[in-house]
Design an enzyme around this catalytic site. Structure first.
Site, PDB file in Angstrom:
ATOM      1  N   TYR A 130     -10.076  -2.384  -0.890  1.00  0.00           N
ATOM      2  CA  TYR A 130      -9.818  -2.822   0.502  1.00  0.00           C
ATOM      3  C   TYR A 130     -10.876  -2.847   1.301  1.00  0.00           C
ATOM      4  CZ  TYR A 130      -5.102  -2.686  -1.203  1.00  0.00           C
ATOM      5  OH  TYR A 130      -3.742  -3.132  -1.917  1.00  0.00           O
ATOM      6  N   LYS A 177      -6.613   6.623 -11.804  1.00  0.00           N
ATOM      7  CA  LYS A 177      -6.651   6.076 -12.801  1.00  0.00           C
ATOM      8  C   LYS A 177      -7.990   6.811 -13.446  1.00  0.00           C
ATOM      9  CE  LYS A 177      -5.396   3.432 -16.255  1.00  0.00           C
ATOM     10  NZ  LYS A 177      -4.181   3.766 -17.336  1.00  0.00           N
ATOM     11  N   ASP A 210      -0.253   4.611 -13.722  1.00  0.00           N
ATOM     12  CA  ASP A 210       0.809   3.926 -14.514  1.00  0.00           C
ATOM     13  C   ASP A 210       2.230   4.742 -14.736  1.00  0.00           C
ATOM     14  OD1 ASP A 210      -1.589   4.582 -15.948  1.00  0.00           O
ATOM     15  OD2 ASP A 210      -0.709   4.027 -17.730  1.00  0.00           O
ATOM     16  N   ASP A 234      -0.801   0.999  -2.375  1.00  0.00           N
ATOM     17  CA  ASP A 234      -0.098  -0.211  -1.884  1.00  0.00           C
ATOM     18  C   ASP A 234       1.031  -0.685  -2.891  1.00  0.00           C
ATOM     19  OD1 ASP A 234       0.332  -2.542  -0.768  1.00  0.00           O
ATOM     20  OD2 ASP A 234      -1.552  -3.553  -1.323  1.00  0.00           O
TER      21      ASP A 234
END
Lengths: 501, 501
Positions: A130, A177, A210, A234
């Site tokens: 972002y 991640k 995930d 988000d």
């Protein structure tokens, strides 16, 4: 019992924004909280007047004064602005903590009703993709920089632990991640692991993002506080909202060191604008976070109770909820009617939900109490950075080239010069030279890694500039577009290997 | 009716891998499909022998020969390998399409049972942040490159449309964060929009990724085929699995132009290894995708029916499912027993699920039929790229510096030279010079943008190198770490503005 009025900047915003903001303002006034609202502009009309930021100076000045904002959704009209005004506001005032409670509400039917979903997603709000730093590397290959800093990570992770402590929450889950992005997401994870021992009463766990998405679908009640990087946050905060009734019920607060911005998560829904039909619950719940932020915890509790009574009784039901429950949409409550019902229910207690104590409620005071302000775990600044042992040991040079690696490799080796050597070439992160016997697809962008001929030796800027000069001299064959220095900091390589290397 | 045997590389893998692979192999043999399995190694043991890729040459050679792989989960043991061997395999063989069906199964209890969830997530498998290109910009600021190419996007989006066409599916949803990342995610979205008209019988829609996560929680049955970039796809495919029973039931195929790799999504679950208790359904369903890929559609249908019969009857229930349904875990079926039950059910038809026609089933043949091979919409290559009108109009220079922008700005302006000027400085994407009156937090990394003094004029390499030379000459004050050229391609700026600019 009105005391000194609070000064708050209110941005009604676009579409349904003015209606939902008005609803929250009426309820706050009815609850007896005195607020001196400074109405300010941002969004579509501002863009259309040619302000490409969407946030005019007068609005910035007002926020700098009041330091507290209640805002409706803002639009970025196509063709007028490049950056979302919502994002710009969060960035300009460095509201680094995006806080999104997702809690089961009575009367709002969901597949997870009765499971006790009650989590808070704490999303880093400044960094990551972002930062919006994008460069076309070639006419057909785009790049965005994902930036994660230790300081930014420490701030948001501390915020999450402090929030958990303040509200008596049991567990903080860190979602990254890091298994794939060992330097960026890995930094976030390592900071989490280093800070966790300072909060021994709180369970600290790390899950891969995930898996978090998977677990949220399977057993969302397991989550308490979840802290994560910007893009991950988000996605999972919207997922979490979806579990408890959707964006019509999703409040949010954006907290910085100085300024806090409270807003509904939903968009401006232009097709409903001005029709007095929109469900204002999300903005009302956001305004409760605002009231707690400015210390009006009693009024916030009273309003929250009135909202819960109104939802559980289901006498005033907005169109969206009537549609979900198979109710009579024609006879649904208007925005005004729903607001009136909440005001009429002020002072009542909900019966179907467990009692909530003030300290348990999503979001307490945002500013850490002075006596409780945690010390930074790390120091930051020029002297600290300069003290880190370091060496620059090579460069990655990104080249626009469609040449097969088998011929590009020797040609680039020939350009490496006397001090440097070509270590490898990769295409989209997979090594293509020295050859692995495979030829992955070519997209016209190669990354050539040059290091010192002498193993591990430092490479001074002069050598790098001389190499660039040689590469430039061959012109379009190897048009360089991007350079990264390869650093070793405190003995740790500050760069990753290629796949297959 | 065994014909010529198919040649398939089988990688039993780590933990429970050998057991689930054996289960699938037994069922395939019982269904009468002749496969000549080449057993190959990858994963933990390979890493421990010092092969840092985790995929030995013999395995690579086998795959290059057979072009079809059935594999169990692979571990990357801490301290032995930097990159996941699962990812390395996908990259080495350029399996650019990760296909993850998520379909309601009888006998598997979920909150969405009966809603008809039946979607396929088509995830780009090569690019994006998974290129794994990371560089520490400073001791405390990490960066990962998100790379999106037009060619990579076209390949995966075509794959999704062709899959939808082949299987008679109605809709393809493209999921991106194009509203924030206009060049990278925006490129993916634009490619989708340009290709969609070639598939007029298929509804094409674009949704923002956070909305997709939200909608999957609220109404997952609305999705049919979803195509998305790598990280987005990673998160929502695990989310989708969570809606229909979890990773124990989640098959996947990784398809490339030459090679296809079929694997369960779940990990190696070492604590269950060797105990004959693991649920092999995910790998069995993956092996069905393999059978369809090699043309054994009749056998695949028979096995799928037998799996559905076994699940709907619930006589042989594995431990994980018994735990979920409140059944008797002590009496749950072993991996072997569950496999035996499926074999015993070969030839039977399920009664509780609607009949499924071959062409409706998730994944048909992966290789487009020659007569149906779509032409590329764009051409790629050196000549095409060279024909794009272009200019380099400046550079972004990333500097390790803690200096306040107010003093760094004039100092960098002084270094700009005669041909260049300093346009702005940003910190994590937010402009800090010229000043906006605000001082966002400093993390010790500045980005300085230099452009030609003459508006829009091209900046030759000599000017860039001269600038770098001047910046280098001031030493540690502005230690540069990264350079991006600012390109204009075909009249479009190939770079984004800073926030607040």
């Amino acid at each position: 019992m009105p005391g000194q009025p609070h000064h708050v900047t209110v941005i009604p915003g676009d579409g349904v924004g003015p209606e939902v903001v008005r609803s929250a303002q009426r309820i706050i006034a009815a609850a007896g909280v005195a607020i001196d609202w400074e109405t300010a502009e941002a969004g579509a009309e501002v863009f259309k007047r040619g302000d490409t930021s969407g946030v005019p100076q007068a609005t910035r000045d007002s926020i700098a004064r009041t330091r507290v904002v209640l805002k409706g959704p803002l639009e970025t009209p196509v063709g007028f602005g490049e950056k979302s005004a919502n994002v710009t506001l969060r960035k300009l005032f460095e509201t680094y903590a995006n806080v999104r409670p997702a809690r089961e509400l009575p009367g709002v039917p969901t597949r997870y009703a009765g499971e006790g979903v009650d989590m808070i997603i704490v999303r880093e709000n400044i960094e990551d993709l972002y930062a919006g730093i994008e460069h076309m590397q070639t006419p057909d290959v785009a790049q965005c920089l994902k930036i994660i800093s230790r300081k930014g990570s420490e701030k948001i992770i501390r915020y999450a632990f402090e929030l958990a402590r303040r509200e008596g929450r049991r567990k903080v889950t860190c979602a990254t991640k890091a298994n794939i992005m060992k330097l960026t997401e890995g930094l976030f994870k390592r900071v989490f692991e280093e800070l966790a021992p300072e909060y021994p009463e709180i369970v600290a766990e790390h899950l891969i993002i995930d898996n978090v998405a998977h677990q949220m679908a399977k057993d969302p009640a397991q989550f308490d506080v979840v802290v994560t990087t910007n893009l991950n946050g988000d996605i999972i905060s919207d997922l979490a909202s979806g579990l408890v009734g959707g964006l019509g019920f999703a409040p949010s607060g954006n907290y910085g060191d100085d300024v806090a911005i409270f807003e509904a998560v939903h968009g401006s829904a232009p097709k409903y604008a001005g029709k007095d039909v929109i469900n204002p619950t999300a903005l009302i719940l956001s305004s409760l976070m605002l009231l707690r932020h400015v210390g009006e915890t009693t009024a916030a509790a009273a309003i929250e109770d009135a909202v819960l009574v109104t939802l559980e009784e289901g006498r005033a039901v907005t169109q969206d909820l009537a549609r979900q429950t198979g109710g009579d949409v024609e006879r649904a409550a208007s925005t005004t009617g729903f607001t009136d019902a909440i005001i009429a229910n002020l002072g009542r207690q909900p019966s179907s939900v467990p009692p909530r104590h003030g300290w348990e409620r999503p979001s307490g005071e945002a500013t850490p109490r002075p006596e409780g302000t945690p010390r930074p775990h790390w120091s930051y600044g020029a002297a600290v950075s300069a003290a880190v042992p370091r060496a620059t040991v090579g460069i990655d040079l990104f080249l626009e080239s469609w040449e097969p690696a088998l011929s590009a490799g020797p040609a680039l080796e020939a350009l490496a010069g006397e001090a440097l050597k070509l270590e490898m070439i990769s295409s989209r992160g997979t090594m293509v030279y020295p050859t692995t016997g495979l030829s992955p697809d070519n997209v016209g962008l190669l990354r050539a890694r040059f290091v010192a001929r002498e193993d591990g030796a430092a490479v001074p800027d002069e050598e790098i500039l001389a190499l660039l000069d040689r590469v430039s001299s061959v012109g379009a064959r190897f048009a360089w577009t991007h350079i990264e220095k390869l650093h070793v900091f405190a003995g740790e390589p500050g760069y990753t290997k290629a796949q297959g290397q």
